[in-house]
Design a protein around this motif. Structure first.
Motif, PDB file in Angstrom:
ATOM      1  N   GLN A 287       0.860  -1.164   0.000  1.00 57.20           N
ATOM      2  CA  GLN A 287       0.000   0.000   0.000  1.00 57.20           C
ATOM      3  C   GLN A 287       0.900   1.217   0.000  1.00 57.20           C
ATOM      4  O   GLN A 287       1.979   1.210   0.541  1.00 57.20           O
ATOM      5  CB  GLN A 287      -0.931  -0.006   1.214  1.00 57.20           C
ATOM      6  CG  GLN A 287      -0.197  -0.267   2.529  1.00 57.20           C
ATOM      7  CD  GLN A 287      -1.138  -0.301   3.692  1.00 57.20           C
ATOM      8  OE1 GLN A 287      -1.975   0.576   3.841  1.00 57.20           O
ATOM      9  NE2 GLN A 287      -1.018  -1.306   4.532  1.00 57.20           N
TER      10      GLN A 287
ATOM     11  N   PRO B 141       0.276   4.383   3.693  1.00 57.08           N
ATOM     12  CA  PRO B 141      -0.974   4.121   4.403  1.00 57.08           C
ATOM     13  C   PRO B 141      -1.089   4.963   5.656  1.00 57.08           C
ATOM     14  O   PRO B 141      -0.125   5.112   6.404  1.00 57.08           O
ATOM     15  CB  PRO B 141      -0.867   2.635   4.746  1.00 57.08           C
ATOM     16  CG  PRO B 141       0.599   2.385   4.852  1.00 57.08           C
ATOM     17  CD  PRO B 141       1.234   3.294   3.844  1.00 57.08           C
TER      18      PRO B 141
ATOM     19  N   PRO C 240      -3.745   3.136  11.399  1.00 53.15           N
ATOM     20  CA  PRO C 240      -5.103   2.739  11.763  1.00 53.15           C
ATOM     21  C   PRO C 240      -5.563   3.458  13.014  1.00 53.15           C
ATOM     22  O   PRO C 240      -4.783   3.735  13.916  1.00 53.15           O
ATOM     23  CB  PRO C 240      -4.971   1.228  12.010  1.00 53.15           C
ATOM     24  CG  PRO C 240      -3.535   1.018  12.341  1.00 53.15           C
ATOM     25  CD  PRO C 240      -2.782   2.056  11.553  1.00 53.15           C
TER      26      PRO C 240
ATOM     27  N   SER D   9     -15.296  -2.648   0.382  1.00 52.16           N
ATOM     28  CA  SER D   9     -14.925  -2.138   1.692  1.00 52.16           C
ATOM     29  C   SER D   9     -16.102  -2.231   2.653  1.00 52.16           C
ATOM     30  O   SER D   9     -17.234  -1.900   2.314  1.00 52.16           O
ATOM     31  CB  SER D   9     -14.455  -0.688   1.561  1.00 52.16           C
ATOM     32  OG  SER D   9     -14.094  -0.167   2.806  1.00 52.16           O
ATOM     33  N   GLY D  10     -15.842  -2.687   3.875  1.00 49.15           N
ATOM     34  CA  GLY D  10     -16.879  -2.832   4.879  1.00 49.15           C
ATOM     35  C   GLY D  10     -17.535  -4.189   4.897  1.00 49.15           C
ATOM     36  O   GLY D  10     -18.262  -4.526   5.830  1.00 49.15           O
TER      37      GLY D  10
ATOM     38  N   GLY E 220     -11.422  -3.519   4.758  1.00 49.26           N
ATOM     39  CA  GLY E 220     -11.272  -2.081   4.983  1.00 49.26           C
ATOM     40  C   GLY E 220     -11.059  -1.347   3.683  1.00 49.26           C
ATOM     41  O   GLY E 220     -11.649  -1.683   2.648  1.00 49.26           O
ATOM     42  N   ARG E 221     -10.164  -0.375   3.693  1.00 50.81           N
ATOM     43  CA  ARG E 221      -9.966   0.468   2.518  1.00 50.81           C
ATOM     44  C   ARG E 221      -9.300  -0.292   1.374  1.00 50.81           C
ATOM     45  O   ARG E 221      -8.605  -1.279   1.582  1.00 50.81           O
ATOM     46  CB  ARG E 221      -9.126   1.694   2.876  1.00 50.81           C
ATOM     47  CG  ARG E 221      -7.731   1.370   3.327  1.00 50.81           C
ATOM     48  CD  ARG E 221      -6.971   2.626   3.748  1.00 50.81           C
ATOM     49  NE  ARG E 221      -5.620   2.331   4.187  1.00 50.81           N
ATOM     50  CZ  ARG E 221      -5.298   1.920   5.382  1.00 50.81           C
ATOM     51  NH1 ARG E 221      -6.250   1.722   6.274  1.00 50.81           N
ATOM     52  NH2 ARG E 221      -4.042   1.683   5.716  1.00 50.81           N
ATOM     53  N   LEU E 222      -9.513   0.194   0.198  1.00 52.72           N
ATOM     54  CA  LEU E 222      -8.901  -0.383  -0.994  1.00 52.72           C
ATOM     55  C   LEU E 222      -7.413  -0.049  -1.003  1.00 52.72           C
ATOM     56  O   LEU E 222      -7.017   1.106  -0.869  1.00 52.72           O
ATOM     57  CB  LEU E 222      -9.576   0.175  -2.249  1.00 52.72           C
ATOM     58  CG  LEU E 222      -9.065  -0.348  -3.597  1.00 52.72           C
ATOM     59  CD1 LEU E 222      -9.452  -1.807  -3.772  1.00 52.72           C
ATOM     60  CD2 LEU E 222      -9.644   0.496  -4.738  1.00 52.72           C
ATOM     61  N   LEU E 223      -6.573  -1.076  -1.164  1.00 53.89           N
ATOM     62  CA  LEU E 223      -5.127  -0.874  -1.204  1.00 53.89           C
ATOM     63  C   LEU E 223      -4.585  -0.791  -2.617  1.00 53.89           C
ATOM     64  O   LEU E 223      -3.560  -0.163  -2.851  1.00 53.89           O
ATOM     65  CB  LEU E 223      -4.417  -2.024  -0.460  1.00 53.89           C
ATOM     66  CG  LEU E 223      -4.768  -2.233   1.015  1.00 53.89           C
ATOM     67  CD1 LEU E 223      -3.999  -3.404   1.572  1.00 53.89           C
ATOM     68  CD2 LEU E 223      -4.485  -0.965   1.815  1.00 53.89           C
TER      69      LEU E 223
ATOM     70  N   LYS F  52      -9.040  -6.833  -6.936  1.00 56.25           N
ATOM     71  CA  LYS F  52      -8.855  -5.684  -6.067  1.00 56.25           C
ATOM     72  C   LYS F  52      -8.286  -6.192  -4.741  1.00 56.25           C
ATOM     73  O   LYS F  52      -8.621  -7.291  -4.307  1.00 56.25           O
ATOM     74  CB  LYS F  52     -10.181  -4.965  -5.819  1.00 56.25           C
ATOM     75  CG  LYS F  52     -10.779  -4.321  -7.067  1.00 56.25           C
ATOM     76  CD  LYS F  52     -12.114  -3.650  -6.738  1.00 56.25           C
ATOM     77  CE  LYS F  52     -12.729  -3.022  -7.974  1.00 56.25           C
ATOM     78  NZ  LYS F  52     -14.046  -2.387  -7.678  1.00 56.25           N
TER      79      LYS F  52
ATOM     80  N   TYR G  57      -7.766  -5.356  -0.689  1.00 58.21           N
ATOM     81  CA  TYR G  57      -8.268  -4.563   0.428  1.00 58.21           C
ATOM     82  C   TYR G  57      -7.484  -4.867   1.702  1.00 58.21           C
ATOM     83  O   TYR G  57      -6.961  -5.975   1.874  1.00 58.21           O
ATOM     84  CB  TYR G  57      -9.746  -4.880   0.703  1.00 58.21           C
ATOM     85  CG  TYR G  57     -10.693  -4.483  -0.398  1.00 58.21           C
ATOM     86  CD1 TYR G  57     -11.327  -3.239  -0.376  1.00 58.21           C
ATOM     87  CD2 TYR G  57     -10.969  -5.359  -1.442  1.00 58.21           C
ATOM     88  CE1 TYR G  57     -12.212  -2.877  -1.374  1.00 58.21           C
ATOM     89  CE2 TYR G  57     -11.862  -5.000  -2.454  1.00 58.21           C
ATOM     90  CZ  TYR G  57     -12.476  -3.757  -2.412  1.00 58.21           C
ATOM     91  OH  TYR G  57     -13.349  -3.401  -3.413  1.00 58.21           O
TER      92      TYR G  57
ATOM     93  N   GLU H 201      -4.051  -7.705  10.983  1.00 59.92           N
ATOM     94  CA  GLU H 201      -4.341  -7.108   9.685  1.00 59.92           C
ATOM     95  C   GLU H 201      -3.729  -7.951   8.573  1.00 59.92           C
ATOM     96  O   GLU H 201      -2.615  -8.474   8.703  1.00 59.92           O
ATOM     97  CB  GLU H 201      -3.799  -5.676   9.613  1.00 59.92           C
ATOM     98  CG  GLU H 201      -4.516  -4.708  10.529  1.00 59.92           C
ATOM     99  CD  GLU H 201      -4.082  -3.279  10.305  1.00 59.92           C
ATOM    100  OE1 GLU H 201      -4.897  -2.369  10.528  1.00 59.92           O
ATOM    101  OE2 GLU H 201      -2.921  -3.076   9.906  1.00 59.92           O
TER     102      GLU H 201
END
Length: 441
Positions: free
Chosen positions: A3, A6, A9, A25-26, A36-39, A46, A48, A59
């Protein structure tokens, strides 16, 4: 996965449980991770940030592949290769780990180690070029990981800065094995499929006449080291025919700041003749490469060393866990059953040993013959033990310096081979075993 820059968190971040199994996400995937967020985005997936529902501090990076929109006949083997390659290579500190594979009827999830430092390419772009000591440090880690790949029958074929990530401690991680080749794909000891990024790909790869995967990766290492030290590519031309002509003529130049010894390493790696090209096994013997190099240093990152973690986990199966039944139950399209068939239908036992491979093999042969098995060489390497309908396959993998993982798998004849037979085999092999790593079920 990586990422770029970043944000830290939030300490108050909490995981919201839901029954959602979407891919954005979510979403909650299979009641195990929240996305979580798109990396980042790839050509067919994709990636995440993911957090475990059991422990929000854990994580991971989750690659989400949408079957309906991205998986076709061309992408299926790429996904299979990536999963298969990463499962084989789980134990090297410089290779991104695949923790788990999960699937629903619409999506495939690859749960991987999170590399918080992002792409090495971004760091190289910011610095423009690396100092020789920094370049050598990263280069040593790449070569160490690639030699481990080759020893375990995997040829990456797409080594470039974009596929090198950094963890939170700055340790390099090779990723993206979607274009890799496996040893079982060889014909007459050679690979025949052409792929990779042209500026980093060995010239013999494009001819489709068969090539050595190890030597092809060695060429890419030469391009990589040049890019690290110079800040540009040795061969970079929008006209591919011109670029390949330059490769064959070794038509590239070095700026004054590159040392003579580093130039020699690059020149030997960028030999258009694969038969005379420097191999990675010979590369590590060169004084330039050995400077400030310690395999132990590569493996020791505080208490997070994969080697130390492996050695300390005596009572568990440390190989990547694959949710085979979820994957095979997918409705249509991608079918991973061929990859996972042995895991679903067979029984197996694994142990580690510090003895030399030849000693391990001799012991297996002796024990097998004493127990009445016919001993054969396996088609893809390893040893086969055959008695009646029962067929056992033994494979040996190098997981660290002078540490071997031995896998004995029952691939046929489960009705004739039970607990008693496993016990006999286990008893016979006992004196070469450092530690058993799973129980036969």
């Amino acid at each position: 996965m990586g990422q770029n820059n970043p944000p830290p968190p939030s300490p108050t971040a909490s995981i919201r449980r839901s029954t959602s199994s979407g891919g954005g996400s979510g979403s909650i995937i299979l009641e195990k991770y929240q996305l979580g967020r798109l990396l980042g985005r790839g050509s067919f997936a994709k990636v995440y940030l993911g957090r475990s529902l059991d422990n929000s501090d854990d994580e991971v990076a989750v690659k989400v592949i949408d079957k309906a929109s991205t998986v076709d006949a061309a992408m299926e083997p790429r996904i299979l290769r990536e999963v298969s390659a990463m499962r084989r290579l789980h134990h090297h500190p410089n290779i991104l780990k695949l923790h788990e594979v999960m699937a629903t009827k619409s999506k495939i999830y690859l749960v991987m180690e999170l590399a918080q430092g992002g792409e090495l390419f971004a760091k190289l772009h910011r610095c423009r070029r690396f100092s020789e000591s920094t370049a050598r440090k990263y280069f040593q880690q790449v070569v160490s990981a690639l030699r481990f790949c080759h020893q375990n029958g995997v040829f990456h074929r797409d080594i470039k800065p974009q596929n090198l990530l950094l963890d939170q401690n700055g340790l390099l991680k090779i990723t993206d094995f979607g274009l890799s080749a496996l040893s079982e794909q060889k014909k007459d000891g050679l690979i025949y499929t052409a792929c990779g990024t042209p500026a980093y790909t060995a010239p013999e790869v494009v001819y489709r006449k068969g090539y050595d995967g190890e030597k092809a990766d060695a060429w890419s290492c030469g391009v990589l080291l040049y890019a690290f030290l110079v800040g540009s590519l040795p061969f970079d031309d929008s006209n591919l025919s011109n670029m390949y002509r330059a490769m064959h003529k070794r038509s590239f130049e070095f700026p004054d700041w590159v040392s003579k010894s580093a130039k020699l390493v690059i020149y030997k790696l960028l030999d258009p003749n694969p038969n005379t090209r420097l191999s990675l096994d010979d590369l590590i013997k060169l004084s330039w490469f050995k400077k400030s190099f310690s395999q132990e240093n590569l493996c020791s990152q505080a208490d997070q060393s994969p080697r130390s973690e492996f050695l300390n986990r005596k009572d568990s199966d440390y190989l990547p866990k694959v949710n085979a039944f979820d994957i095979i139950s997918m409705s249509s399209g991608l079918d991973l059953s061929g990859l996972l068939e042995a895991e679903v239908n067979s029984k197996e036992m694994r142990f580690t040993s510090v003895l030399e491979v030849v000693v391990i093999e001799e012991k297996v042969v002796n024990v097998g013959e004493k127990l009445g098995y016919r001993v054969e060489k396996g088609k893809g390497g390893g040893i086969r033990l055959v008695k009646g309908r029962a067929v056992l396959v033994l494979q040996i993998w190098e997981v660290a310096i002078e540490l071997w993982l031995v896998e004995v798998k029952l691939v046929d004849g489960s009705m004739e081979f039970g607990v008693l037979q496993w016990g006999e085999l286990k008893s016979g092999l006992g004196d070469i075993v450092l530690s058993w790593h799973n129980e036969v079920s």
